[in-house]
Design a protein around this motif. Structure first.
Motif, PDB file in Angstrom:
ATOM      1  N   SER A  12       0.856  -1.182   0.000  1.00 32.15           N
ATOM      2  CA  SER A  12       0.000   0.000   0.000  1.00 32.15           C
ATOM      3  C   SER A  12       0.890   1.230   0.000  1.00 32.15           C
ATOM      4  O   SER A  12       2.081   1.152   0.341  1.00 32.15           O
ATOM      5  CB  SER A  12      -0.900   0.015   1.242  1.00 32.15           C
ATOM      6  OG  SER A  12      -0.115   0.212   2.414  1.00 32.15           O
ATOM      7  N   HIS A  13       0.329   2.369  -0.391  1.00 37.40           N
ATOM      8  CA  HIS A  13       1.106   3.606  -0.391  1.00 37.40           C
ATOM      9  C   HIS A  13       1.606   3.931   1.017  1.00 37.40           C
ATOM     10  O   HIS A  13       2.735   4.388   1.195  1.00 37.40           O
ATOM     11  CB  HIS A  13       0.254   4.761  -0.932  1.00 37.40           C
ATOM     12  CG  HIS A  13       0.099   4.732  -2.423  1.00 37.40           C
ATOM     13  ND1 HIS A  13       1.091   5.150  -3.279  1.00 37.40           N
ATOM     14  CD2 HIS A  13      -0.930   4.310  -3.206  1.00 37.40           C
ATOM     15  CE1 HIS A  13       0.692   5.014  -4.531  1.00 37.40           C
ATOM     16  NE2 HIS A  13      -0.537   4.503  -4.519  1.00 37.40           N
ATOM     17  N   GLU A  14       0.781   3.680   2.000  1.00 39.87           N
ATOM     18  CA  GLU A  14       1.162   3.976   3.381  1.00 39.87           C
ATOM     19  C   GLU A  14       2.353   3.127   3.817  1.00 39.87           C
ATOM     20  O   GLU A  14       3.321   3.640   4.396  1.00 39.87           O
ATOM     21  CB  GLU A  14      -0.024   3.743   4.314  1.00 39.87           C
ATOM     22  CG  GLU A  14       0.272   4.080   5.770  1.00 39.87           C
ATOM     23  CD  GLU A  14      -0.911   3.786   6.691  1.00 39.87           C
ATOM     24  OE1 GLU A  14      -0.766   4.012   7.904  1.00 39.87           O
ATOM     25  OE2 GLU A  14      -1.968   3.340   6.193  1.00 39.87           O
ATOM     26  N   THR A  15       2.279   1.811   3.552  1.00 37.59           N
ATOM     27  CA  THR A  15       3.373   0.912   3.927  1.00 37.59           C
ATOM     28  C   THR A  15       4.646   1.273   3.182  1.00 37.59           C
ATOM     29  O   THR A  15       5.738   1.302   3.768  1.00 37.59           O
ATOM     30  CB  THR A  15       2.988  -0.548   3.621  1.00 37.59           C
ATOM     31  OG1 THR A  15       1.831  -0.896   4.383  1.00 37.59           O
ATOM     32  CG2 THR A  15       4.120  -1.503   3.974  1.00 37.59           C
ATOM     33  N   HIS A  16       4.509   1.555   1.884  1.00 37.26           N
ATOM     34  CA  HIS A  16       5.675   1.906   1.067  1.00 37.26           C
ATOM     35  C   HIS A  16       6.326   3.189   1.576  1.00 37.26           C
ATOM     36  O   HIS A  16       7.546   3.238   1.772  1.00 37.26           O
ATOM     37  CB  HIS A  16       5.247   2.072  -0.391  1.00 37.26           C
ATOM     38  CG  HIS A  16       6.363   2.511  -1.292  1.00 37.26           C
ATOM     39  ND1 HIS A  16       7.275   1.625  -1.835  1.00 37.26           N
ATOM     40  CD2 HIS A  16       6.735   3.748  -1.729  1.00 37.26           C
ATOM     41  CE1 HIS A  16       8.144   2.293  -2.569  1.00 37.26           C
ATOM     42  NE2 HIS A  16       7.844   3.585  -2.523  1.00 37.26           N
ATOM     43  N   ASN A  17       5.531   4.212   1.784  1.00 33.68           N
ATOM     44  CA  ASN A  17       6.075   5.496   2.229  1.00 33.68           C
ATOM     45  C   ASN A  17       6.725   5.393   3.599  1.00 33.68           C
ATOM     46  O   ASN A  17       7.758   6.016   3.853  1.00 33.68           O
ATOM     47  CB  ASN A  17       4.962   6.548   2.260  1.00 33.68           C
ATOM     48  CG  ASN A  17       4.465   6.899   0.867  1.00 33.68           C
ATOM     49  OD1 ASN A  17       5.157   6.651  -0.130  1.00 33.68           O
ATOM     50  ND2 ASN A  17       3.276   7.457   0.783  1.00 33.68           N
ATOM     51  N   ARG A  18       6.119   4.593   4.476  1.00 34.62           N
ATOM     52  CA  ARG A  18       6.694   4.400   5.809  1.00 34.62           C
ATOM     53  C   ARG A  18       8.046   3.693   5.704  1.00 34.62           C
ATOM     54  O   ARG A  18       9.015   4.064   6.373  1.00 34.62           O
ATOM     55  CB  ARG A  18       5.725   3.610   6.679  1.00 34.62           C
ATOM     56  CG  ARG A  18       6.173   3.483   8.134  1.00 34.62           C
ATOM     57  CD  ARG A  18       5.046   3.005   9.020  1.00 34.62           C
ATOM     58  NE  ARG A  18       4.484   1.737   8.564  1.00 34.62           N
ATOM     59  CZ  ARG A  18       3.229   1.572   8.147  1.00 34.62           C
ATOM     60  NH1 ARG A  18       2.388   2.603   8.117  1.00 34.62           N
ATOM     61  NH2 ARG A  18       2.795   0.385   7.750  1.00 34.62           N
ATOM     62  N   CYS A  19       8.133   2.679   4.835  1.00 31.53           N
ATOM     63  CA  CYS A  19       9.380   1.939   4.650  1.00 31.53           C
ATOM     64  C   CYS A  19      10.473   2.850   4.096  1.00 31.53           C
ATOM     65  O   CYS A  19      11.604   2.856   4.598  1.00 31.53           O
ATOM     66  CB  CYS A  19       9.145   0.755   3.703  1.00 31.53           C
ATOM     67  SG  CYS A  19      10.613  -0.223   3.368  1.00 31.53           S
TER      68      CYS A  19
END
Length: 399
Positions: A365-372
């Protein structure tokens, strides 16, 4: 109750092992080919919209547009939908040259950073750290050389190679160290799909160096062979700002040669008691080994910085949080405040022979990707600051 009879041992001949190996190599080739751009037939580096390009170049988006309008930069093409085509790493470097914002070290005063990403326990995130650090620095505009010294060749695979099929002995440090040549390791260096990031690859044959270096030391009664890697790098290091070395997960002869060549070290530490114990043992063995090496060679390797970084961290787990707190108490300022959190995005990228920086779009997800990405950037930024502190021409920028 009847007793179970012991089963006869299963015999597996070499033909079966060879067949399994060949099948596995074909799978690796298919994964490698899946990472290739279907239009160009080549691996592609990341691209950036103008807002991100402006941040990386150190100028405003309006300054970039103005330079394109007056011809100092090429006019920007647009997609069918009218959007600007994104900027490649090569184009970012051209912008930095125009705006004089390249972060290159001063060749007169600044020593290249040669960083070993070390730990003698496997599975700690060593190659993940090395790859993402090298790519981060290339994205930021530094000239980077990634040296894969591990016979498992994880870093090499991430740049589009099936090591034991695509590379011969002569393509790796194994061939060079066995028969050094006048042009040093320059012939081993390969350009990658990341502009500004070169690679010295590895394959399984590097494993043989452990025995051959040890045999040379025993035969000659000298540790001079340990200096071969440092001497080889000295012939090319002036072309780079940073060299990142990915040594094997063991404190053997190859790792010793890497430490001898390095002037900085980063140690990934997952937050488990086993990894904490292993890391403390590694630190003790490093200091003992370097002391022994100094007695033999009359020269002591000097590290401009040593940093430990929490890796594979799940901060939802209370035990991980407790061990991180303990690491900070024990290691003090040597332990980075930023950490590499475990993320499905890293695993998903690796399964495609890519880094997180190379994903065209989030896998999860965009959220998981951005957090990583945010966590990786924080760690790499902290290491970048340590590099800059090495350089007299730029050290004041991080005081």
């Amino acid at each position: 109750m009847s007793q179970m009879k012991p089963q006869d041992p299963v015999s597996i001949d070499q033909d079966v092992l060879s067949t399994i190996y060949s099948r596995a190599q074909l799978v690796m080739e298919r994964i490698r080919d899946g990472a290739v751009d279907p239009e160009s037939g080549e691996r592609q580096g990341p691209t950036f919209p103008i807002s991100r390009a402006a941040t990386l170049v150190g100028r405003s988006a309006s300054a970039i547009r103005e330079a394109e309008r007056d011809g100092r930069l090429p006019a920007r093409e647009r997609t069918l939908s009218g959007r600007r085509v994104q900027y490649s790493l090569k184009e970012l470097d051209e912008m930095r040259a125009l705006f004089e914002t390249r972060p290159w070290r001063d060749p007169e005063t600044d020593t290249p950073a040669i960083i070993s990403i070390s730990n003698f326990k496997g599975g700690v995130g060593k190659s993940t750290t090395a790859i993402h650090l090298a790519q981060y620095l290339a994205i930021r505009g530094y000239r980077v050389l990634l040296v894969d010294c591990d016979s498992q060749a994880s870093s090499t695979m991430m740049f589009g190679y099936v090591p034991d099929r695509d590379l011969t002995d002569e393509d790796t440090l194994y061939g060079y160290i066995r028969e050094p040549t006048l042009d040093g390791v320059r012939r081993l260096i390969r350009k990658t799909h990341f502009h500004g990031l070169d690679l010295i690859p590895a394959n399984l044959r590097l494993y043989n160096l452990e025995y051959e270096i040890a045999a040379t030391i025993m035969g000659e009664g000298s540790f001079a062979v340990i200096d071969v890697l440092a001497e080889a790098l000295s012939t090319v290091v002036d072309d780079y700002d940073v060299v990142v070395m990915d040594p094997p997960p063991a404190l053997g002869m190859v790792s010793l040669a890497v430490l001898n060549a390095a002037n900085a070290m980063v140690i990934p530490v997952p937050p488990s008691i086993m990894d904490f114990s292993s890391t403390t043992s590694f630190i003790d063995m490093v200091q003992t080994t370097l002391r022994d090496l100094e007695r033999s060679t009359k020269r002591r390797p000097v590290f401009n910085f040593i940093k430990l970084v929490g890796s594979k961290v799940d901060d939802q787990k209370s035990m991980h949080r407790e061990i991180l707190t303990m690491c900070r108490q024990v290691f003090g300022s040597l332990f980075l405040e930023s950490i590499i959190r475990t993320s499905a995005e890293i695993d998903n990228a690796s399964s495609r022979m890519k880094s997180v920086y190379e994903l065209e779009k989030p896998v999860t997800s965009h959220e998981t990707h951005n957090r990583c990405v945010s966590h990786l950037e924080a760690v790499n930024y902290d290491i970048e600051r340590e590099i800059i502190r090495m350089w007299p021409s730029r050290a004041r920028a991080v005081l």
